[in-house]
Scaffold this motif. Structure first.
Motif, short mmCIF file in Angstrom:
data_model
loop_
_atom_site.label_atom_id
_atom_site.label_comp_id
_atom_site.label_asym_id
_atom_site.label_seq_id
_atom_site.Cartn_x
_atom_site.Cartn_y
_atom_site.Cartn_z
N THR A 1 2.84 -14.26 -0.13
CA THR A 1 3.57 -14.24 0.89
C THR A 1 4.33 -12.92 1.37
O THR A 1 4.26 -12.46 2.44
CB THR A 1 4.64 -15.44 1.07
N ILE A 2 4.89 -12.47 -0.02
CA ILE A 2 5.58 -11.24 0.21
C ILE A 2 4.55 -10.04 0.91
O ILE A 2 5.09 -8.90 1.66
CB ILE A 2 6.07 -10.84 -0.92
N LEU A 3 3.57 -10.02 0.11
CA LEU A 3 2.43 -8.81 0.28
C LEU A 3 1.99 -9.06 1.99
O LEU A 3 1.71 -8.07 2.36
CB LEU A 3 1.43 -8.96 -0.41
N LYS A 4 2.09 -10.16 2.59
CA LYS A 4 1.76 -10.34 3.85
C LYS A 4 3.03 -10.11 5.04
O LYS A 4 2.89 -10.25 6.14
CB LYS A 4 0.90 -11.69 4.18
N SER A 5 4.13 -10.10 4.43
CA SER A 5 5.51 -10.05 5.42
C SER A 5 5.65 -8.49 5.61
O SER A 5 5.10 -7.67 5.31
CB SER A 5 6.62 -10.52 4.22
N PRO A 6 6.73 -8.63 6.50
CA PRO A 6 7.39 -7.25 6.97
C PRO A 6 7.70 -6.35 5.99
O PRO A 6 8.06 -5.24 6.14
CB PRO A 6 8.29 -7.40 8.07
N THR A 7 7.98 -6.88 4.60
CA THR A 7 8.32 -6.14 3.72
C THR A 7 7.55 -4.69 3.22
O THR A 7 7.81 -4.06 2.79
CB THR A 7 8.49 -7.17 2.41
N LEU A 8 6.37 -5.13 3.51
CA LEU A 8 5.37 -4.15 3.12
C LEU A 8 4.65 -3.64 4.16
O LEU A 8 3.96 -4.39 5.29
CB LEU A 8 4.10 -4.77 2.17
N LEU A 9 4.77 -2.20 4.57
CA LEU A 9 4.07 -1.33 5.52
C LEU A 9 3.30 -0.43 5.09
O LEU A 9 3.34 0.05 3.75
CB LEU A 9 5.24 -0.46 6.40
N ARG A 10 2.09 -0.34 5.72
CA ARG A 10 0.93 0.65 5.39
C ARG A 10 0.79 1.62 6.60
O ARG A 10 0.56 1.39 7.63
CB ARG A 10 -0.47 -0.08 5.29
N ILE A 16 1.29 3.05 1.10
CA ILE A 16 2.23 1.98 1.19
C ILE A 16 3.53 2.48 1.30
O ILE A 16 4.02 3.47 0.57
CB ILE A 16 1.94 0.85 0.07
N TRP A 17 4.32 1.49 2.02
CA TRP A 17 5.72 2.00 1.88
C TRP A 17 6.41 0.62 1.96
O TRP A 17 6.03 -0.52 2.69
CB TRP A 17 6.24 2.66 3.31
N GLY A 18 7.56 0.51 1.33
CA GLY A 18 7.98 -1.01 1.27
C GLY A 18 9.95 -1.10 1.61
O GLY A 18 10.60 -0.07 1.13
N TRP A 19 10.17 -2.01 2.37
CA TRP A 19 11.51 -2.41 2.48
C TRP A 19 11.91 -3.29 0.91
O TRP A 19 11.13 -3.55 0.21
CB TRP A 19 12.05 -3.16 3.48
N GLU A 20 12.98 -3.35 0.56
CA GLU A 20 13.67 -4.38 -0.58
C GLU A 20 13.35 -5.64 0.08
O GLU A 20 12.70 -6.71 -0.57
CB GLU A 20 14.93 -4.01 -1.05
N ALA A 40 8.01 -5.90 -9.42
CA ALA A 40 6.85 -6.43 -8.79
C ALA A 40 5.75 -6.07 -9.46
O ALA A 40 5.18 -5.00 -9.65
CB ALA A 40 7.05 -5.75 -7.21
N GLN A 41 4.94 -7.25 -9.74
CA GLN A 41 3.62 -7.03 -10.53
C GLN A 41 2.61 -7.50 -9.83
O GLN A 41 1.51 -7.48 -10.39
CB GLN A 41 3.76 -7.72 -11.88
N SER A 42 2.51 -7.89 -8.75
CA SER A 42 1.49 -8.67 -7.86
C SER A 42 0.58 -7.32 -7.25
O SER A 42 -0.54 -7.46 -7.70
CB SER A 42 2.08 -9.31 -6.78
N TRP A 376 11.84 -12.52 2.01
CA TRP A 376 10.61 -12.03 1.32
C TRP A 376 10.79 -10.64 0.38
O TRP A 376 10.42 -9.71 0.48
CB TRP A 376 9.36 -11.44 2.30
N TYR A 377 11.74 -10.96 -0.51
CA TYR A 377 12.36 -9.74 -1.29
C TYR A 377 11.44 -9.49 -2.37
O TYR A 377 10.91 -10.35 -3.19
CB TYR A 377 13.74 -10.23 -2.06
N ALA A 378 11.11 -7.96 -2.54
CA ALA A 378 10.12 -7.50 -3.15
C ALA A 378 10.33 -7.76 -4.86
O ALA A 378 9.36 -7.95 -5.59
CB ALA A 378 10.12 -5.95 -3.00
N ARG A 379 11.75 -8.05 -5.15
CA ARG A 379 11.82 -8.12 -6.62
C ARG A 379 11.27 -9.62 -7.39
O ARG A 379 11.00 -9.66 -8.27
CB ARG A 379 13.42 -8.32 -6.88
N ALA A 380 11.16 -10.57 -6.05
CA ALA A 380 10.39 -12.04 -6.61
C ALA A 380 8.83 -11.64 -7.14
O ALA A 380 8.73 -12.86 -7.74
CB ALA A 380 10.61 -12.72 -5.49
N MET A 381 8.43 -10.49 -6.86
CA MET A 381 7.02 -10.34 -6.98
C MET A 381 6.79 -10.24 -8.60
O MET A 381 5.81 -10.06 -9.20
CB MET A 381 6.10 -9.18 -6.35
#
Length: 456
Positions: A1-10, A16-20, A40-42, A376-381
């Motif tokens: 879900t995090i990878l599909k969220s606004p946390t990750l921008l391309r 890739i560029w990401g928010w926390e 994040a390991q995903s 959708w916090y990145a650390r959870a990956m």
């Protein structure tokens, strides 16, 4: 879900560029923050080329000629200013991740391109945080808790050990002289085992003397009378925001990152396991009803279970420890659980995971949105590391080797994603197998619990 969220921008160029994380209408904490995205390991396994674009940013636009890395990148991605401190865990973690990306991709030409900048980054880290070459990070160093540690500690010195180990391996592969790194690696292992381990877990030596940095105590007279006694007590303990003799859930985080990056464990395995068992014993709470923390209690509260970031089993909690010490972060819960599993403590790891997932049950919280500083916090990956924790599954494209180290018996099947293909791998009656569902996974060697085996 995090990878599909606004946390990750391309970006349109594919990088890739990401928010926390994300607030309701805007991003939270910008710039692919290195000390958060460490966990994040995903992405590196599911989309390795996208993950490599983060390394490109860190070691190019974010790094100057001296090796200083800015831990937050601009958007659009461009050269950053270097007036802000570097982060020890973020910068050293990046070196281990270069090693990981090399082993996942098998692209040694890519490594050759990065190697001079990796050396510059590590040399900067040594000059800045270990100028006396003790093998430990002594000078004040910023980290993921948004504070500076004063003095060596298991948390960031384990990153230093891992980065030195990764640099030695990469340098040897490129026939470069890494003797200085080898010497420091040996010192780092000794320092951790002999000076930062109390017989049960790794801790922090708070230091203010003998450093290049000058410690400035609080100015007592600048505080009102009602606060002066507390300020004096803080000064007596040393710098504020330290963890000292605390049992930190991230206390051996650098060793976990080294492990998931494909580096062998050089530290005494029993000491690492002892630390992890102590974290489970002291920091995991089946019921948080008696735990008071007014800052951000919604992460875990009331009768819910959760893993505290830090505890002080001997009752010597500093009067002002680092500000997040009493919180519960899912990204830390998953990495601790994964690391416990790697050391044979599967049930303890699963207990932490169950506590976490029970909180996100779809009634109290959204099960698809594990939040910290934002949705959708990145650390959870870090949760992707549970696959490796339970099965030991890892593919090395450099040596074309498949590794299996099962903690769940001789019969299992699990998802495996590589740079060139994905499928299912596991054990059938103790014999390794793989079913490639897409692409190609070129395997010449298979190792089961360290012993080379033939594919089923």
């Amino acid at each position: 879900t995090i990878l599909k969220s606004p946390t990750l921008l391309r970006q349109t160029n594919g990088r890739i560029w990401g928010w926390e994380g994300n607030c309701d209408s805007f991003g939270c904490c910008p710039g692919s923050c290195t000390h958060v995205w460490n966990y994040a390991q995903s992405l590196p396994h599911l989309f390795p080329s996208l993950e490599r674009s983060l390394r490109k940013t860190e070691f190019n636009e974010n790094q100057n000629t001296e090796g200083h890395q800015t831990y937050r990148s601009n958007i659009p991605i461009s050269e950053t200013a270097h007036g802000l401190y570097a982060t020890a865990d973020g910068q050293l973690g990046g070196i281990m991740k270069v090693y990981r990306e090399w082993r996942i991709s098998g692209d040694t030409e890519w490594l050759k391109e990065f190697w001079p900048k990796v050396r510059a980054s590590l040399d900067y880290s040594i000059r800045t945080w270990d100028p006396r070459h003790t093998g430990a990070l002594e000078e004040p160093h910023h980290n993921t808790y948004d504070i500076e540690y004063w003095g060596p500690n298991g948390h960031c010195t384990s990153f230093y050990t891992g980065a030195l180990h990764a640099a030695v391996k990469m340098g040897e592969a490129l026939s470069d002289d890494v003797s200085e790194y080898e010497e420091l690696l040996g010192k780092s292992l000794v320092y951790l085992e002999e000076k930062l381990f109390n017989g049960e877990y790794f801790f922090q030596q708070v230091m203010t003397g003998g450093l290049d940095a000058k410690f400035e105590p609080l100015d007592i007279d600048s505080y009102g009378i009602e606060y002066q006694a507390m300020a004096k007590e803080i000064n007596a303990q040393g710098p504020k925001y330290q963890y000292g003799n605390g049992c930190l859930s991230d206390g051996v985080l650098g060793f976990w990152i080294a492990k998931v990056c494909g580096l062998d464990e050089l530290m005494d395995s029993e000491k690492i396991a002892s630390h992890l068992k102590a974290v489970h014993k002291y920091n995991f709470k089946e019921d948080l009803s008696d735990h008071a923390y007014p800052k951000r209690p919604s992460y875990a509260v009331g009768h819910e279970a959760g893993l505290l970031i830090c505890s002080w089993p001997n009752g010597d909690k500093p009067i002002m420890p680092f500000i997040y010490s009493d919180e519960v972060w899912t990204g830390i819960e998953y990495q601790v659980a994964s690391h416990l599993m790697m050391h044979g403590k599967v049930e303890e790891g699963l207990e932490i995971v169950r506590g976490c997932r029970d909180r996100y049950d779809g009634y109290t919280r959204n099960p698809f949105n594990e939040y910290e500083c934002g949705h959708w916090y990145a650390r959870a990956m870090s949760s992707y590391g549970l696959i490796q924790g339970l099965t030991g599954l890892r593919y090395d494209a450099v040596d074309k080797s498949l590794f299996i180290d099962s903690r769940i018996g001789d019969n299992f099947r699990a998802f495996l994603s590589t740079a060139n293909g994905f499928g299912v791998a596991g054990l059938k009656a103790g014999k390794p197998f793989i079913e490639v569902r897409s692409g190609n996974i070129d395997i010449e060697h298979v190792y089961v619990s360290g012993v080379e085996r033939k594919m089923n």
